[in-house]
Scaffold this active site. Structure first.
Site, PDB file in Angstrom:
ATOM      1  N   GLU A 159       3.834  -4.056  12.600  1.00  0.00           N
ATOM      2  CA  GLU A 159       5.014  -3.327  13.286  1.00  0.00           C
ATOM      3  C   GLU A 159       5.891  -2.997  11.937  1.00  0.00           C
ATOM      4  O   GLU A 159       6.688  -4.076  11.526  1.00  0.00           O
ATOM      5  CB  GLU A 159       5.598  -4.514  14.289  1.00  0.00           C
ATOM      6  CG  GLU A 159       4.634  -4.909  15.486  1.00  0.00           C
ATOM      7  CD  GLU A 159       4.416  -3.743  16.543  1.00  0.00           C
ATOM      8  OE1 GLU A 159       3.808  -3.705  17.282  1.00  0.00           O
ATOM      9  OE2 GLU A 159       5.312  -2.889  16.380  1.00  0.00           O
ATOM     10  N   GLY A 184       7.504  -5.799   9.377  1.00  0.00           N
ATOM     11  CA  GLY A 184       8.408  -5.770   8.150  1.00  0.00           C
ATOM     12  C   GLY A 184       8.150  -4.054   7.679  1.00  0.00           C
ATOM     13  O   GLY A 184       7.826  -3.311   8.699  1.00  0.00           O
ATOM     14  N   SER A 185       8.355  -3.867   6.294  1.00  0.00           N
ATOM     15  CA  SER A 185       8.468  -2.657   5.930  1.00  0.00           C
ATOM     16  C   SER A 185       7.054  -2.281   5.482  1.00  0.00           C
ATOM     17  O   SER A 185       6.158  -3.003   5.447  1.00  0.00           O
ATOM     18  CB  SER A 185       9.228  -2.536   4.600  1.00  0.00           C
ATOM     19  OG  SER A 185       8.624  -3.478   3.430  1.00  0.00           O
ATOM     20  N   GLN A 186       6.918  -0.923   5.454  1.00  0.00           N
ATOM     21  CA  GLN A 186       5.767  -0.377   5.228  1.00  0.00           C
ATOM     22  C   GLN A 186       5.127  -0.618   3.708  1.00  0.00           C
ATOM     23  O   GLN A 186       4.023  -0.989   3.766  1.00  0.00           O
ATOM     24  CB  GLN A 186       5.632   1.319   5.358  1.00  0.00           C
ATOM     25  CG  GLN A 186       4.494   1.963   5.466  1.00  0.00           C
ATOM     26  CD  GLN A 186       4.367   2.813   3.995  1.00  0.00           C
ATOM     27  OE1 GLN A 186       5.426   3.114   3.443  1.00  0.00           O
ATOM     28  NE2 GLN A 186       3.314   3.162   3.885  1.00  0.00           N
ATOM     29  N   PRO A 187       5.769  -0.515   2.808  1.00  0.00           N
ATOM     30  CA  PRO A 187       5.604  -1.026   1.174  1.00  0.00           C
ATOM     31  C   PRO A 187       4.752  -2.483   1.357  1.00  0.00           C
ATOM     32  O   PRO A 187       3.819  -2.596   1.063  1.00  0.00           O
ATOM     33  CB  PRO A 187       6.799  -1.016   0.401  1.00  0.00           C
ATOM     34  CG  PRO A 187       7.547   0.026   1.294  1.00  0.00           C
ATOM     35  CD  PRO A 187       7.504  -0.234   2.648  1.00  0.00           C
ATOM     36  N   THR A 188       5.389  -3.410   2.105  1.00  0.00           N
ATOM     37  CA  THR A 188       5.041  -4.779   2.110  1.00  0.00           C
ATOM     38  C   THR A 188       3.630  -4.714   3.011  1.00  0.00           C
ATOM     39  O   THR A 188       2.689  -5.382   2.637  1.00  0.00           O
ATOM     40  CB  THR A 188       5.839  -5.758   2.825  1.00  0.00           C
ATOM     41  OG1 THR A 188       7.143  -5.647   2.126  1.00  0.00           O
ATOM     42  CG2 THR A 188       5.381  -7.149   2.887  1.00  0.00           C
ATOM     43  N   ALA A 189       3.604  -4.027   4.117  1.00  0.00           N
ATOM     44  CA  ALA A 189       2.444  -3.915   4.803  1.00  0.00           C
ATOM     45  C   ALA A 189       1.223  -3.365   3.950  1.00  0.00           C
ATOM     46  O   ALA A 189       0.044  -3.828   4.151  1.00  0.00           O
ATOM     47  CB  ALA A 189       2.591  -3.134   6.106  1.00  0.00           C
TER      48      ALA A 189
END
Ligand SMILES: NC(=O)c1ccc[n+]([C@@H]2O[C@H](COP(=O)([O-])OP(=O)(O)OC[C@H]3O[C@@H](n4cnc5c(N)ncnc54)[C@H](O)[C@@H]3O)[C@@H](O)[C@H]2O)c1
Ligand SMILES: N/C(=C/C=C\C=O)C(=O)O
Length: 437
Positions: A203, A181-186
């Site tokens: 990823e 998913g996206s970096q902010p969610t990570a």
């Protein structure tokens, strides 16, 4: 199953059973903007039930031999193949992509993954060392950390990220998280999982450059770079969104690339001649369009696509989340269009002079997932590939996937890798045993 008003009603799959949920979310067909399905709006209760079912299944499943588990994965691949058309239609309806792409890429790739890992788990070896002077032998063993297929082994819990996703990633009995998913969610998932020291595979996104040297074969480079920019509406983490072209061929490249982009057909997903369907959601379409507005405000040129060319759609699809593939030029490296992942059918084309300059500019973003390098000079492609801050570099091609080797990004594109050895190591815990004889 069909529900009220003929809408498709999905259910969670927990402990080997399909279970209804207390509340539901509307799911929209991206090609029409209409509700076509209702999805469980699960929460902590459903996640707890899924984790409990998984923990109960773990002892039995993890004691199965690799051969038995391999057969289950092969059987899954068989079932996917048998239902390819039905699954391709469902994937297209859910995501907005063309049926052709789902039929030729997504579902066959799912089959390939199951068959690949069904085979690779049969061929792993462990490590061993000797200390003869101490009469010691050391060896490693690996034990499964995750789970496979019998009841409780695979659980599917639908819902929103903040509600059901957070319940899952913060659950004390979930030992590892493989997140795409996206970096902010990570970032959020890393915070939530930190107190439990969970193993993470992340990823994430990319701002992938294509570097096109003056000796590139444009007859190959241009169609491939159109595809790498706009496949799946640009909603592939590996898509090209920055194209650096060596100055001497910049004008010729730009002319031919824009011509080829205008040939990239946007159509309804069932149209076999369509190269691109609808974006995933109304909100995402608006987000992607906002980048083009920002580019215009910064004085960049929009050579084709959004706001330049006309989109022709049947009346029924006017409410769909469609936009044309869009090419931006005269854009600065500091622009948000050159720095941030847009994850849509938008690519920027800029000139460069030297090899040293383009490597520095290509690396000057927070992401490091994928890159393509186009040149007939084999020494140059090796040299440039090594200097690019990307986990994946394709030279004179794009998206040729080798599942044996590591897949993933560096910097803000992720943590860890996927692949035969990498996935085996991620989904198992290693132990070193010393035997004094
Ligand atoms: N590197 C890769 O292999 C790869 C592959 C595909 C997509 N991506 C990236 O994924 C992104 C697009 O996917 P997306 O829009 O679904 O990303 P997203 O981060 O919005 O959502 C990803 C998943 O996380 C869940 N989620 C959202 N908030 C959460 C939270 N607070 N806690 C737990 N879970 C939460 C979502 O429900 C979804 O299932 C892009 O950045 C793309 O580059 C990367
Ligand atoms: N994990 C992978 C992702 C590919 C495209 C994402 O959008 C893969 O190819 O294995």
């Amino acid at each position: 199953m069909a529900g009220r008003g003929g809408l498709l009603m999905l259910e969670n799959f927990i402990g080997g059973k399909f279970l209804p949920c207390s509340s539901y979310l509307d799911s929209y067909d991206p090609s029409t903007g209409e509700v076509y399905c209702r999805v469980p709006n699960s929460g902590k209760e459903e996640v707890d039930a899924a984790v409990e079912a998984a923990r109960a299944a773990f002892p039995g499943w993890s004691s199965r031999s690799p051969q038995e588990r391999s057969q289950v994965l092969q059987r899954l691949a068989d079932l996917l193949e048998q239902s390819l058309e039905e699954l391709a239609q469902a994937e297209s309806k859910d995501q907005g992509k063309t049926v052709t792409l789902a039929r030729t890429m997504d579902i066959p790739r799912a089959v390939q993954n199951f068959r690949f890992f069904a085979s690779s788990i049969l061929h792993h070896t462990s490590e061993c060392t000797q200390m003869d002077h101490l009469g010691c032998l050391h060896y490693t063993v690996r034990a499964p950390a995750g789970i496979g297929v019998p009841p409780g082994v695979v659980n599917i819990v639908f819902g929103t990220g903040p509600r059901v996703g957070e319940a899952l990633v913060s659950h004390p009995e979930v030992p590892l998280i493989s997140f795409t998913g996206s970096q902010p969610t990570a970032e959020r998932i890393t915070q939530l999982s930190a107190p439990h020291c969970k193993k993470l595979s992340l990823e994430l996104g990319g701002k992938n450059p294509a570097i096109i040297f003056e000796d590139a074969n444009l007859a190959e480079c241009i169609p491939t770079t159109v595809r790498s920019s706009f496949a799946n509406q640009g909603e592939i983490c590996l898509c090209t969104s920055r194209i650096f072209v060596q100055k001497r061929i910049y004008s010729e490249f730009l002319k031919r690339f824009v011509e080829a982009t205008r040939m990239w057909k946007v159509g309804i997903p069932s149209d076999p001649s369509a190269d691109m369907g609808a974006l995933i959601s109304k909100a995402h379409l608006e987000k992607v369009r906002s980048y083009i507005k920002k580019a215009r405000m910064e004085g960049a040129q929009i050579l084709c696509g959004e706001g330049v060319d006309k989109l022709n759609l049947p009346p029924r699809n006017q409410g769909g989340y469609f936009m044309l593939p869009t090419v931006i030029t005269d854009v600065k490296d500091e622009s948000c269009c050159m720095k941030e992942e847009i994850f849509g059918p938008v690519t920027c084309v800029v000139p460069f002079d030297s090899e040293e300059e383009v490597i520095q500019r290509a690396n000057n973003v927070k992401y490091g997932l994928a890159a393509t390098v186009w040149s007939g000079n084999v020494g140059r492609v090796h040299r440039v590939a090594k200097k690019l801050q990307s986990g994946l570099v394709w030279t004179n091609c794009w998206l040729i996937r080798e599942l044996n080797l590591p897949f993933g990004g560096m910097k803000s594109s992720g943590v860890g890798r996927e692949g035969a050895k990498d996935s085996y190591e991620f989904f198992t815990e290693v132990k070193t045993i010393t035997v004094k004889h």
